[in-house]
Scaffold this active site. Structure first.
Site, PDB file in Angstrom:
ATOM      1  N   ASP A 206     -15.164  -2.798  -5.690  1.00  0.00           N
ATOM      2  CA  ASP A 206     -14.449  -1.578  -6.055  1.00  0.00           C
ATOM      3  C   ASP A 206     -13.015  -1.554  -5.523  1.00  0.00           C
ATOM      4  O   ASP A 206     -12.211  -0.727  -5.949  1.00  0.00           O
ATOM      5  CB  ASP A 206     -15.198  -0.348  -5.527  1.00  0.00           C
ATOM      6  CG  ASP A 206     -16.505  -0.145  -6.266  1.00  0.00           C
ATOM      7  OD1 ASP A 206     -16.531  -0.384  -7.478  1.00  0.00           O
ATOM      8  OD2 ASP A 206     -17.503   0.234  -5.621  1.00  0.00           O
TER       9      ASP A 206
ATOM     10  N   HIS B 196     -20.174  -3.637   2.663  1.00  0.00           N
ATOM     11  CA  HIS B 196     -21.256  -3.838   1.701  1.00  0.00           C
ATOM     12  C   HIS B 196     -22.555  -4.039   2.455  1.00  0.00           C
ATOM     13  O   HIS B 196     -22.562  -4.669   3.510  1.00  0.00           O
ATOM     14  CB  HIS B 196     -20.971  -5.067   0.814  1.00  0.00           C
ATOM     15  CG  HIS B 196     -21.779  -5.062  -0.433  1.00  0.00           C
ATOM     16  ND1 HIS B 196     -23.055  -5.569  -0.485  1.00  0.00           N
ATOM     17  CD2 HIS B 196     -21.510  -4.578  -1.667  1.00  0.00           C
ATOM     18  CE1 HIS B 196     -23.529  -5.408  -1.708  1.00  0.00           C
ATOM     19  NE2 HIS B 196     -22.619  -4.801  -2.447  1.00  0.00           N
TER      20      HIS B 196
END
Ligand code: CMC
Length: 429
Positions: free
Chosen positions: A364, A307
């Site tokens: 996700d 991320h």
């Protein structure tokens, strides 16, 4: 240097730059006058060091794994709130009273129908069309039905556009799905709450109502809450950038949906499931996926890992890891892909490549498994992300429009091409 300024020593001259503190988190260096004062611009690939706005909506602390909407921790909202209450919070800034919430829910419920002419629009797509393509196009097309609501600086028009978008997005998504499997569309029902109504449109048939399991409906609501905003990510920045030209809210959100579709952003949830299924097919060969992810000549990534902001853990993934187990237990379901996900996480988290680069599971990584347990096909996963992110896009767009400091988004560049050339006729080249 004073406490609210820094000095930039740029070739031969010193320039004082104001500091802009946050209530919490990063402090910015205001470079608005940089080019006029120094003749220089900044270069920042992926805007990794650049704040594009001041915002009061969402706080993310990537080092400590903190996510808050309007000051409320995501953990509390996921446990106690509903998606529509969170949508209200993001839009208006505070949690609603009982009356305000009832009015908001009623307004959303009464705008869920689409104009019947939209059916022709769905019919024009090939059956194989990805639902994200339909969602993005349909959102843009919706603007054509509301010419009176397109003034971005009219608060009434903005609120009415927002209500219609939140109300109609699940109807559009369910129609896109029904179209892809060749089944008739199911109309929204005003007696059902937001998530139950969406599940009903997805999985019922006009000839046969299917009772929606409240466990599934609540699980979907929580998933939507977890996706509702994430400050200046790629799709939200897209929505703000498009809106900065005074494009209407429908057009801006449509662009955001396109940005979300990419596999490095929301499209990762589809990639994760396909990756886990591939590992299952390969007889649980985790090493192959890990080796491919580390190979710089292979575009493959360990989908659902890493991320831009979170460098310790993604709090949404932490909530989802437990939540997914819980949902599967309560549904009495068993999914071999969940076991693969847990083991893959273990393998990656003890591998130097991932440790050195602070690559942890993101939202996700586990969302797809829950979406699958709720009965959604893989191609709908990113659509679900879009429905969840919609209130965030809207709130950020509204904040951008209302901010007197907003200017049309127009970055500079460092030109490195040919300086000047004379045109030669084609016969002389
Ligand atoms: N698998 C393998 N290597 C990775 C991964 C991954 N998932 N993510 C980052 N890296 C490596 C990358 O190759 C680079 O290595 P090196 O320093 O040797 O060149 C290093 O880690 C830094 O990565 P980056 O691409 O420069 O980092 P970024 O901040 O630009 O990108 C990211 C962030 C999320 C796009 C990236 O981590 C990624 O592609 N992850 C996989 C896709 C994914 O799961 N996306 C969902 C993000 S969360 C929800 C959302 O926003 O939609």
């Amino acid at each position: 240097m004073s406490e609210d300024r820094v000095t930039l020593n740029a070739v031969g001259s010193a320039t004082e730059l104001d500091l802009v503190p946050g209530t919490i988190g990063d402090t910015g260096i205001d470079i608005n006058r940089l080019r006029s004062a120094t003749g220089k611009v900044t270069l920042d690939f992926g805007f990794a060091n650049t704040a594009g706005c001041k915002s009061k909506i969402t706080y993310v602390n990537g080092e400590e794994g903190i996510l808050r909407y309007r000051g409320y921790p995501i953990e509390q909202l996921a446990e106690h709130s509903t998606f529509l209450e969170v949508a209200y919070l993001l839009f208006h800034g505070d949690l609603p009273t009982g009356d305000e919430l009832a009015r908001f829910q009623s307004e959303i419920t009464h705008h869920t129908l689409l104009n019947e002419e939209m059916k022709k629009f769905f019919d024009a797509f090939p059956k194989s069309a990805h639902p994200m393509a339909i969602l993005s196009s349909a959102t843009s097309a919706l603007a054509t039905f509301y010419p009176a609501l397109q003034n971005p600086v009219d608060p009434y028009a903005v609120e009415q556009s927002a209500l219609r978008l939140i109300a109609k997005m699940p109807t559009v998504a369910a129609m896109a799905y029904k179209k892809s499997i060749g089944l008739p569309y199911v109309y929204p029902r005003n007696d059902l709450n937001y998530s139950t109504n969406f599940l009903n449109m997805m999985f019922s048939l006009p000839v046969e109502d299917t009772e929606v399991d409240p466990v599934i409906a609540r699980a979907l609501d929580v998933l939507l809450i977890l996706h509702a905003d994430h400050e200046q990510n790629c799709s939200t920045s897209t929505v703000r950038l498009v809106g900065s030209s005074r494009a209407n809210l429908f057009a801006s959100v449509s662009a955001g949906i396109s940005a979300l579709w990419g596999p490095l952003h929301g499209g990762a949830n589809q990639q994760v499931l396909e990756m886990l299924a591939q590992i299952h097919e390969d007889g649980h060969d985790y090493k192959k996926a890990i080796a491919r992810a580390k190979d710089k000549d292979d575009p493959f990534r360990l989908w659902g890992f890493g991320h831009r902001v979170y460098k310790s853990f993604d709090p949404r993934a932490t909530i989802l890891r437990n939540f997914t187990h819980d949902v599967l237990d309560r549904l009495g379901a068993d999914d071999p892909l969940l076991e693969i996900a847990v083991q893959l996480e273990d393998v990656a988290m003890s591998d130097d490549y991932f440790i050195e680069r602070d690559l942890y599971p993101n939202v996700d990584f586990y969302s797809g498994i829950t979406f699958r347990a709720l009965g959604f096909p893989v191609r709908m996963f990113t659509v679900l992300f879009a429905i969840g992110r919609l209130p965030g896009w809207i709130a950020q767009w509204k904040e951008m429009v209302e901010d007197p400091d907003t200017r049309i988004g127009r970055p500079r560049q460092i030109y490195q091409g040919e300086v000047l050339r004379d045109y030669l006729p084609v016969t002389d080249r």
